[in-house]
Design an enzyme around this catalytic site. Structure first.
Site, mmCIF file in Angstrom:
data_model
loop_
_atom_site.group_PDB
_atom_site.id
_atom_site.type_symbol
_atom_site.label_atom_id
_atom_site.label_comp_id
_atom_site.label_asym_id
_atom_site.label_seq_id
_atom_site.Cartn_x
_atom_site.Cartn_y
_atom_site.Cartn_z
ATOM 1 N N THR A 113 -0.853 -0.410 -4.649
ATOM 2 C CA THR A 113 -1.881 0.867 -4.117
ATOM 3 C C THR A 113 -1.356 1.817 -5.554
ATOM 4 O OG1 THR A 113 -1.449 2.152 -2.721
ATOM 5 C CG2 THR A 113 -3.213 -0.380 -2.350
ATOM 6 N N ASP A 152 0.421 -1.803 -0.122
ATOM 7 C CA ASP A 152 0.150 0.221 -0.057
ATOM 8 C C ASP A 152 0.717 1.391 -0.030
ATOM 9 O OD1 ASP A 152 -1.991 2.190 0.020
ATOM 10 O OD2 ASP A 152 -2.831 0.831 2.131
ATOM 11 N N GLY A 153 1.170 1.738 -1.170
ATOM 12 C CA GLY A 153 2.262 2.442 -1.747
ATOM 13 C C GLY A 153 1.195 3.937 -1.895
ATOM 14 N N LYS A 154 0.527 3.458 -2.729
ATOM 15 C CA LYS A 154 -0.528 5.015 -3.646
ATOM 16 C C LYS A 154 0.358 5.597 -4.267
ATOM 17 C CE LYS A 154 -3.568 4.723 -0.039
ATOM 18 N NZ LYS A 154 -3.204 4.030 1.305
ATOM 19 N N ARG A 155 1.202 4.929 -5.099
ATOM 20 C CA ARG A 155 2.076 5.578 -5.941
ATOM 21 C C ARG A 155 1.729 6.087 -7.168
ATOM 22 N NH1 ARG A 155 4.816 5.083 -1.859
ATOM 23 N NH2 ARG A 155 6.473 4.243 -1.637
#
Length: 217
Positions: A133, A102-105
């Site tokens: 993510t 879950d890094g939302k890159r």
């Protein structure tokens, strides 16, 4: 190379549920037995994070198909935290679990390509994540490198569609040609999923939708 959605579907069927366990090692919330060691350095705290996450994995590995590792808590500790995160990813996979990072890159162009290559896939990437993510709010072309890399490496991505935070509606609920932005993003995610479907019928692209908004969900 096995399709991510096929792997996830098989794991869900094997374990009998679709639960994803989050690994969010916040220092203040760790068990007292770990915090009482008086860890004041980033290295000592990173070691505690590793022990905590390994303990959770040991309990859930036979019960759930997948875990989600929140990268921010590891990144906060600097290089030691990143080493801990790499160890936790490896340990979870060795225990038979799929791993979402879950890094939302995201970014544009070659930067998005580099993010995708860095994180996605057990073969060919530095981080070996099974899924990542991703934020869609730089436009549809910013998702393309992630979708392509995921498909090539048997990995998956989960795109932020409707987030759980109270301020998410600031952008996500705006009207866009008669419908909220999040629904336009959701429709695009659905198209990407359909175009990348595996044998199970699901694609390598999924949606992040906060259950704090049950009506939208």
């Amino acid at each position: 190379m096995s399709h991510f959605a096929d792997q996830l579907t098989a794991a869900v069927q094997r374990t009998g549920n679709a639960v994803c366990v989050g690994l969010d090692p916040r220092w203040d919330n760790l068990p007292e037995s770990l915090r009482s060691r008086g860890a004041t350095t980033s290295g000592a705290r990173a070691d505690a994070f590793t022990l905590f996450c390994h303990g959770v994995i040991d309990v859930v590995a036979s019960l759930v198909p997948i875990v989600k590792i929140q990268s921010a808590f590891f990144e906060e500790l600097g290089p030691n935290g990143l080493a801990s995160m790499a160890e936790v990813i490896s340990y979870a996979q060795a225990c038979g679990l799929l791993v979402i990072l879950d890094g939302k890159r995201n970014d544009i162009g070659s930067t998005a390509e580099a993010y995708a290559r860095a994180y996605l896939g057990r073969e060919g990437s530095a981080w070996n994540a099974d899924a990542l993510t991703v934020s869609p709010y730089l436009g549809d072309d910013s998702l393309t490198p992630f979708v392509q890399t995921a498909a090539e490496r048997g990995a998956g991505i989960f795109v932020l569609v409707k987030t759980s935070n109270p301020g998410g509606g600031f952008l996500q609920d705006l009207d866009s040609d008669g419908e909220p932005v999040y629904r336009r993003v959701g429709a695009h995610v659905e198209q990407l999923a359909a175009a990348s479907a595996g044998e199970c019928g699901f694609g390598c692209v999924g949606a992040v939708v906060g259950a704090t908004y049950p009506e939208q969900l």
